[in-house]
Design a protein around this motif. Structure first.
Motif, PDB file in Angstrom:
ATOM      1  N   ALA A   1     -15.865   7.399  12.696  1.00 57.16           N
ATOM      2  CA  ALA A   1     -14.459   7.173  13.066  1.00 57.16           C
ATOM      3  C   ALA A   1     -13.666   6.865  11.802  1.00 57.16           C
ATOM      4  CB  ALA A   1     -14.331   6.020  14.049  1.00 57.16           C
ATOM      5  N   ASN A   2     -12.514   7.523  11.640  1.00 60.88           N
ATOM      6  CA  ASN A   2     -11.593   7.268  10.537  1.00 60.88           C
ATOM      7  C   ASN A   2     -10.248   6.868  11.117  1.00 60.88           C
ATOM      8  OD1 ASN A   2     -12.992   8.230   7.988  1.00 60.88           O
ATOM      9  ND2 ASN A   2     -13.247  10.004   9.324  1.00 60.88           N
ATOM     10  N   PHE A   3      -9.674   5.807  10.581  1.00 63.65           N
ATOM     11  CA  PHE A   3      -8.337   5.394  10.980  1.00 63.65           C
ATOM     12  C   PHE A   3      -7.763   4.490   9.906  1.00 63.65           C
ATOM     13  CE2 PHE A   3     -11.407   2.591  13.005  1.00 63.65           C
ATOM     14  CZ  PHE A   3     -10.934   1.318  12.741  1.00 63.65           C
ATOM     15  N   SER A   4      -6.473   4.216  10.012  1.00 63.85           N
ATOM     16  CA  SER A   4      -5.806   3.326   9.071  1.00 63.85           C
ATOM     17  C   SER A   4      -5.276   2.103   9.805  1.00 63.85           C
ATOM     18  CB  SER A   4      -4.641   4.040   8.391  1.00 63.85           C
ATOM     19  OG  SER A   4      -5.124   5.063   7.569  1.00 63.85           O
ATOM     20  N   ILE A   5      -5.362   0.971   9.135  1.00 70.18           N
ATOM     21  CA  ILE A   5      -4.833  -0.282   9.666  1.00 70.18           C
ATOM     22  C   ILE A   5      -3.734  -0.762   8.730  1.00 70.18           C
ATOM     23  CG2 ILE A   5      -5.331  -2.736  10.000  1.00 70.18           C
ATOM     24  CD1 ILE A   5      -7.973  -2.037  11.140  1.00 70.18           C
ATOM     25  N   ALA A   6      -2.627  -1.185   9.319  1.00 71.73           N
ATOM     26  CA  ALA A   6      -1.513  -1.730   8.548  1.00 71.73           C
ATOM     27  C   ALA A   6      -1.560  -3.253   8.589  1.00 71.73           C
ATOM     28  CB  ALA A   6      -0.183  -1.248   9.116  1.00 71.73           C
ATOM     29  N   THR A   7      -1.392  -3.855   7.422  1.00 72.84           N
ATOM     30  CA  THR A   7      -1.215  -5.303   7.348  1.00 72.84           C
ATOM     31  C   THR A   7       0.144  -5.541   6.702  1.00 72.84           C
ATOM     32  OG1 THR A   7      -2.347  -5.407   5.205  1.00 72.84           O
ATOM     33  CG2 THR A   7      -3.672  -5.816   7.176  1.00 72.84           C
ATOM     34  N   SER A   8       0.850  -6.550   7.169  1.00 69.07           N
ATOM     35  CA  SER A   8       2.189  -6.839   6.650  1.00 69.07           C
ATOM     36  C   SER A   8       2.285  -8.291   6.243  1.00 69.07           C
ATOM     37  CB  SER A   8       3.248  -6.546   7.714  1.00 69.07           C
ATOM     38  OG  SER A   8       3.236  -5.190   8.048  1.00 69.07           O
ATOM     39  N   GLU A   9       3.107  -8.522   5.245  1.00 74.65           N
ATOM     40  CA  GLU A   9       3.415  -9.893   4.848  1.00 74.65           C
ATOM     41  C   GLU A   9       4.919 -10.026   4.691  1.00 74.65           C
ATOM     42  OE1 GLU A   9       2.374 -11.162   0.843  1.00 74.65           O
ATOM     43  OE2 GLU A   9       2.108  -9.084   0.258  1.00 74.65           O
ATOM     44  N   ASN A  10       5.429 -11.162   5.081  1.00 73.06           N
ATOM     45  CA  ASN A  10       6.854 -11.460   4.957  1.00 73.06           C
ATOM     46  C   ASN A  10       7.042 -12.467   3.830  1.00 73.06           C
ATOM     47  OD1 ASN A  10       7.732  -9.892   7.228  1.00 73.06           O
ATOM     48  ND2 ASN A  10       6.774 -11.441   8.525  1.00 73.06           N
ATOM     49  N   PHE A  11       8.096 -12.266   3.058  1.00 72.57           N
ATOM     50  CA  PHE A  11       8.377 -13.170   1.949  1.00 72.57           C
ATOM     51  C   PHE A  11       9.868 -13.103   1.632  1.00 72.57           C
ATOM     52  CE2 PHE A  11       7.452  -9.033   0.257  1.00 72.57           C
ATOM     53  CZ  PHE A  11       8.343  -8.851  -0.777  1.00 72.57           C
ATOM     54  N   LYS A  12      10.310 -14.048   0.824  1.00 72.23           N
ATOM     55  CA  LYS A  12      11.702 -14.044   0.370  1.00 72.23           C
ATOM     56  C   LYS A  12      11.735 -13.609  -1.088  1.00 72.23           C
ATOM     57  CE  LYS A  12      13.575 -17.469   3.511  1.00 72.23           C
ATOM     58  NZ  LYS A  12      14.311 -18.715   3.650  1.00 72.23           N
ATOM     59  N   ASP A  13      12.673 -12.716  -1.417  1.00 73.29           N
ATOM     60  CA  ASP A  13      12.815 -12.269  -2.800  1.00 73.29           C
ATOM     61  C   ASP A  13      13.572 -13.320  -3.610  1.00 73.29           C
ATOM     62  OD1 ASP A  13      15.474 -11.936  -2.108  1.00 73.29           O
ATOM     63  OD2 ASP A  13      15.381  -9.752  -2.062  1.00 73.29           O
TER      64      ASP A  13
ATOM     65  N   GLY B   1      16.614 -14.742  -2.154  1.00 76.05           N
ATOM     66  CA  GLY B   1      16.465 -15.447  -0.882  1.00 76.05           C
ATOM     67  C   GLY B   1      16.508 -14.541   0.339  1.00 76.05           C
ATOM     68  N   ASN B   2      16.527 -13.223   0.138  1.00 75.71           N
ATOM     69  CA  ASN B   2      16.527 -12.278   1.258  1.00 75.71           C
ATOM     70  C   ASN B   2      15.112 -12.089   1.786  1.00 75.71           C
ATOM     71  OD1 ASN B   2      19.327 -11.720   0.909  1.00 75.71           O
ATOM     72  ND2 ASN B   2      18.793 -10.342  -0.779  1.00 75.71           N
ATOM     73  N   LYS B   3      14.979 -12.031   3.103  1.00 76.22           N
ATOM     74  CA  LYS B   3      13.676 -11.796   3.715  1.00 76.22           C
ATOM     75  C   LYS B   3      13.240 -10.356   3.454  1.00 76.22           C
ATOM     76  CE  LYS B   3      13.914 -15.181   7.407  1.00 76.22           C
ATOM     77  NZ  LYS B   3      13.829 -15.414   8.857  1.00 76.22           N
ATOM     78  N   GLN B   4      12.004 -10.218   3.028  1.00 77.95           N
ATOM     79  CA  GLN B   4      11.416  -8.908   2.747  1.00 77.95           C
ATOM     80  C   GLN B   4      10.103  -8.791   3.501  1.00 77.95           C
ATOM     81  OE1 GLN B   4      12.826  -6.523   0.705  1.00 77.95           O
ATOM     82  NE2 GLN B   4      14.574  -7.891   0.459  1.00 77.95           N
ATOM     83  N   GLU B   5       9.712  -7.547   3.775  1.00 78.66           N
ATOM     84  CA  GLU B   5       8.415  -7.294   4.396  1.00 78.66           C
ATOM     85  C   GLU B   5       7.703  -6.232   3.581  1.00 78.66           C
ATOM     86  OE1 GLU B   5       6.576  -6.583   8.788  1.00 78.66           O
ATOM     87  OE2 GLU B   5       8.340  -5.385   8.285  1.00 78.66           O
ATOM     88  N   ARG B   6       6.430  -6.475   3.302  1.00 77.54           N
ATOM     89  CA  ARG B   6       5.616  -5.512   2.560  1.00 77.54           C
ATOM     90  C   ARG B   6       4.445  -5.127   3.461  1.00 77.54           C
ATOM     91  NH1 ARG B   6       3.877  -8.334  -2.115  1.00 77.54           N
ATOM     92  NH2 ARG B   6       5.918  -7.843  -2.953  1.00 77.54           N
TER      93      ARG B   6
END
Length: 159
Positions: free
Chosen positions: A29-41, A44-49
């Motif tokens: 089986a092949n698949f991709s999983i996304a992980t995200s992190e939230n932070f402030k630049d 002071g703006n909220k960013q998501e990576r």
């Protein structure tokens, strides 16, 4: 001294698992999983990576992934990093780094239930399941409705 190559990923699938089979009949089986992190630049703006992780599972664990995981499903995978070299259609050598998973845990509700199931490569399909209640924690008082009896528990995860 030997090194450690251990990866743990918990995230959402970007698409349904792609299933293939070896000549011996063993599943891949092949698949991709996304992980995200939230932070402030700095301003002071909220960013998501978001980071995407390529996952490869083999054997019974791959079969379970193909049967139960779908795009958007949350999954927990333990494994090791492996980089492989391959040649593209133009003859260029390419490298791909993947997580070779040896443990898969299905996370989150399935059909409204609150259960999770775990599968290890060594289990060969004999993984274990842990139930997670969706009811809030009791505050010391008796709940109005008792939990359903276990014989009424309906789950079609194969183990």
């Amino acid at each position: 001294m030997a090194g450690v190559n251990k990866v743990i990923v918990l995230g959402h699938l970007g698409r349904d698992p792609e299933m293939r089979y070896q000549p011996s009949g063993a599943a891949i089986a092949n698949f991709s999983i996304a992980t995200s992190e939230n932070f402030k630049d700095r301003e002071g703006n909220k960013q998501e990576r978001t980071e995407w992780h390529r996952i490869v599972l083999f054997g019974r664990t791959a079969e379970i992934a193909g049967e139960y995981l779908r795009k958007g499903s949350m999954a927990y995978v333990e494994g090791r990093l492996q980089t492989r070299k391959w040649t593209d259609k133009e003859g260029q050598e390419r490298y791909t780094t993947e997580i070779i998973g040896d443990r898969l845990q299905l996370v989150g509700p399935r059909g409204g239930g609150g259960s999770a199931a775990s599968f290890d490569e060594e289990d060969h399909g004999g993984g274990h399941s842990t139930g997670a209640s969706s009811a809030p924690a009791s505050s010391g008082r008796k709940q109005d409705t008792p939990p359903p009896p276990m014989e009424d528990f309906d789950d079609d995860i194969p183990f």
